[in-house]
Write an enzyme that holds these catalytic residues in place. Structure first.
Site, PDB file in Angstrom:
ATOM      1  CG  HIS A  53      78.701  57.802  64.575  1.00 52.08           C
ATOM      2  ND1 HIS A  53      80.036  57.607  64.762  1.00 52.08           N
ATOM      3  CD2 HIS A  53      78.064  57.077  65.526  1.00 52.08           C
ATOM      4  CE1 HIS A  53      80.214  56.790  65.788  1.00 52.08           C
ATOM      5  NE2 HIS A  53      79.043  56.443  66.263  1.00 52.08           N
ATOM      6  CG  ASP A  56      81.451  59.937  62.632  1.00 47.61           C
ATOM      7  OD1 ASP A  56      81.389  60.626  63.652  1.00 47.61           O
ATOM      8  OD2 ASP A  56      81.440  58.682  62.627  1.00 47.61           O
ATOM      9  CG  MET A  87      77.859  49.340  60.494  1.00 49.16           C
ATOM     10  SD  MET A  87      78.388  50.825  61.390  1.00 49.16           S
ATOM     11  CE  MET A  87      79.515  50.152  62.577  1.00 49.16           C
ATOM     12  CD  GLU A 180      78.676  49.118  69.691  1.00 47.44           C
ATOM     13  OE1 GLU A 180      78.420  49.517  68.537  1.00 47.44           O
ATOM     14  OE2 GLU A 180      79.701  49.458  70.313  1.00 47.44           O
ATOM     15  CE  LYS A 182      81.182  52.144  76.552  1.00 51.36           C
ATOM     16  NZ  LYS A 182      81.669  53.380  75.894  1.00 51.36           N
ATOM     17  CD  GLU A 216      83.380  48.503  71.493  1.00 50.25           C
ATOM     18  OE1 GLU A 216      82.668  49.020  70.604  1.00 50.25           O
ATOM     19  OE2 GLU A 216      84.034  49.164  72.308  1.00 50.25           O
ATOM     20  CG  HIS A 219      81.046  47.988  74.623  1.00 50.17           C
ATOM     21  ND1 HIS A 219      80.147  48.410  73.680  1.00 50.17           N
ATOM     22  CD2 HIS A 219      82.019  48.943  74.646  1.00 50.17           C
ATOM     23  CE1 HIS A 219      80.536  49.567  73.172  1.00 50.17           C
ATOM     24  NE2 HIS A 219      81.674  49.909  73.740  1.00 50.17           N
ATOM     25  CG  ASP A 244      81.967  47.691  67.140  1.00 49.45           C
ATOM     26  OD1 ASP A 244      81.847  47.464  65.919  1.00 49.45           O
ATOM     27  OD2 ASP A 244      81.437  48.659  67.715  1.00 49.45           O
ATOM     28  CG  ASP A 254      84.870  52.854  75.873  1.00 46.99           C
ATOM     29  OD1 ASP A 254      85.419  51.800  75.496  1.00 46.99           O
ATOM     30  OD2 ASP A 254      84.169  53.563  75.145  1.00 46.99           O
ATOM     31  CG  ASP A 256      87.311  52.777  72.370  1.00 46.05           C
ATOM     32  OD1 ASP A 256      86.653  51.732  72.464  1.00 46.05           O
ATOM     33  OD2 ASP A 256      86.787  53.892  72.173  1.00 46.05           O
ATOM     34  CG  ASP A 286      84.077  51.181  67.975  1.00 45.13           C
ATOM     35  OD1 ASP A 286      84.560  52.277  67.650  1.00 45.13           O
ATOM     36  OD2 ASP A 286      83.055  51.075  68.673  1.00 45.13           O
TER      37      ASP A 286
HETATM   38  C1  GCO Z   1      81.550  53.490  72.183  1.00 41.08           C
HETATM   39  C2  GCO Z   1      80.853  52.674  71.116  1.00 41.08           C
HETATM   40  C3  GCO Z   1      80.733  53.396  69.805  1.00 41.08           C
HETATM   41  C4  GCO Z   1      79.799  52.680  68.842  1.00 41.08           C
HETATM   42  C5  GCO Z   1      79.557  53.538  67.655  1.00 41.08           C
HETATM   43  C6  GCO Z   1      78.894  52.812  66.534  1.00 41.08           C
HETATM   44  O1  GCO Z   1      81.933  52.890  73.178  1.00 41.08           O
HETATM   45  O2  GCO Z   1      81.711  54.688  72.023  1.00 41.08           O
HETATM   46  O3  GCO Z   1      81.562  51.486  70.961  1.00 41.08           O
HETATM   47  O4  GCO Z   1      81.993  53.558  69.251  1.00 41.08           O
HETATM   48  O5  GCO Z   1      80.333  51.459  68.444  1.00 41.08           O
HETATM   49  O6  GCO Z   1      78.765  54.596  68.059  1.00 41.08           O
HETATM   50  O7  GCO Z   1      77.583  52.673  66.768  1.00 41.08           O
HETATM   51 MN    MN Z   2      81.486  50.060  69.424  1.00 38.58          MN
HETATM   52 MN    MN Z   3      83.026  51.127  72.601  1.00 35.49          MN
END
Ligand code: GCO
Ligand code: MN
Ligand code: MN
Length: 386
Positions: A53, A56, A87, A180, A182, A216, A219, A244, A254, A256, A286
């Site tokens: 990002h 970041d 990306m 993307e 979610k 993702e 998601h 992702d 979430d 991850d 991700d």
């Molecule tokens: C989340 C998202 C993020 C995006 C990221 C890239 O759930 O926080 O998956 O990680 O993928 O902002 O655009």
């Molecule tokens: Mn993501």
């Molecule tokens: Mn995510």
């Protein structure tokens, strides 16, 4: 055998291995690493690329001179390690200005600032070599639908993506967008909640050819959906621009998790699909390490994502070469040439013939399909006894 190589296109975000383990109830458990340190960590574990990002890499309040120094050091780290940036994306969710959305905010000033921030972030991404630009609208949603008509949100989102497509064309950038979806978190509900919603939305844009999706795992699982089906629909539509990878229990926050750590069979069919169709893009993880880990554990996490992918890739080759599985598949997918003249594209003659055709409905309904056997063989491959 399971060593990651550049041709595997394994990438991580600065925010993934750089995650310090903060959560809504707890403080960071790891010291923050600089972007340069993260690039070196990723090189050490064998990743191909690093995504980011805007913030970041460059803090939101950095001066132009600070920006230049940070970007110079980052470029040097990429050169030293051979990592690439496939990306980039914009942080349109952390700063309080985005508390009620960015592109869909009711406030035109917020929407204008979001466009400004994204154009600058696109410039930064392109400068570092990105060919795909991701849009994840984490704050584009609501806690109460009293705040706006969702149709206005859809129209504003369309206006923003159309604007940014024209910007990319104007700058002659070689860049595609990947949207993307979610369903929720951080908002109670997020607009365009699934990959399917995104695909329908893309078809309404001025430049649909420039825009695809970034599905993702977590998601779609949060929404209780079958991730492979979403990915397959995106692929079939020519819209799978990025992916992702992570893992997640359905119906939870979430999480991850490390890729393949929760639903091995779903991860297997996903890897098999991506490899079978020859998906050429990044395999982006991700995800982040458990909060219990130090940076050695973070490396275990990153290595684990890639290693599991490669093990599943090898299992997919084994599945494709298994004579019993292939025998069952041949049986299941048997064609019936006598029906070919009646199926496919409509004609009035076909329709009339089909309406008169006799079928042995009872016999067709009685046939066993052997999917129990097929699935058990799959499980045995995954459990390593076949
Ligand atoms: C989340 C998202 C993020 C995006 C990221 C890239 O759930 O926080 O998956 O990680 O993928 O902002 O655009
Ligand atoms: Mn993501
Ligand atoms: Mn995510």
């Amino acid at each position: 055998m399971y060593e990651p190589k550049p041709e595997h296109r394994f990438t991580f975000g600065l925010w993934t291995v750089g995650n310090v383990g903060r959560d809504p109830f707890g403080l960071p458990v790891r010291e923050a690493l600089s972007p340069v340190q993260i690039v070196h960590l990723l090189a050490e574990v064998g990743a191909y690329g690093v995504n980011f990002h805007d913030n970041d890499l460059v803090p939101i309040d950095a001066t132009p001179a600070e920006r230049d120094r940070i970007v110079r050091d980052f470029k040097q780290a990429l050169k030293d390690t051979g990592l690439v940036v496939p990306m980039a994306t914009t942080n349109l969710f952390s700063d309080p200005i985005f508390k009620d959305g960015a592109f869909t905010s009711n406030d035109p000033k917020v929407r204008a600032y979001a466009l400004q921030k994204t154009m600058r972030a696109i410039d930064l991404g392109v400068e570092l070599g990105a060919k795909v630009y991701v849009f994840w609208g984490g704050r584009e949603g609501t806690e109460t639908d009293a705040c706006r008509n969702p149709v206005d949100a859809i129209k504003r989102m369309r206006e923003a993506i159309n604007f940014l497509c024209e910007y990319v064309i104007d700058q002659r950038y070689d860049l595609k967008f990947a949207l993307e979806a979610k369903p929720n978190e951080p908002r109670a509900d997020i607009y365009n909640a699934t990959t399917g919603h995104m695909l329908a939305f893309i078809a309404t844009l001025d430049h649909p050819e420039m825009v695809g999706v970034n599905p993702e795992v977590a998601h779609e699982h949060m929404a209780g959906l079958n991730f492979l089906h979403s990915v397959a629909q995106a692929w079939e539509a020519g819209k799978l621009f990025h992916i992702d990878l992570n893992d997640q229990y359905a119906g939870r926050y979430d999480q991850d998790f490390r890729f393949g750590s929760r639903d091995i069979k779903a991860a297997f069919f996903l890897v098999k699909f991506l490899e079978d169709v020859g998906y050429p893009g990044s395999r982006h993880f991700d995800a982040h390490a458990y909060r219990t880990e130090d940076y050695e554990g973070v490396k275990d996490f990153a290595r684990g994502c890639m290693r599991t992918y490669l093990i599943l890739k090898e299992k997919a080759e084994r599945w494709n070469a298994d004579p019993e599985i292939q025998g069952l598949l041949a049986e299941i997918h048997q064609d019936d040439p006598s029906l070919q003249p009646y199926l496919g594209t409509y004609t009035a003659v076909k329709a009339a013939a089909l309406k008169d055709m006799p079928f042995d409905r009872i016999a067709l309904g009685k046939r066993g399909l052997h999917y129990e056997r097929l699935d058990q063989l799959t499980v045995e491959i995954l459990l390593g006894v076949r």
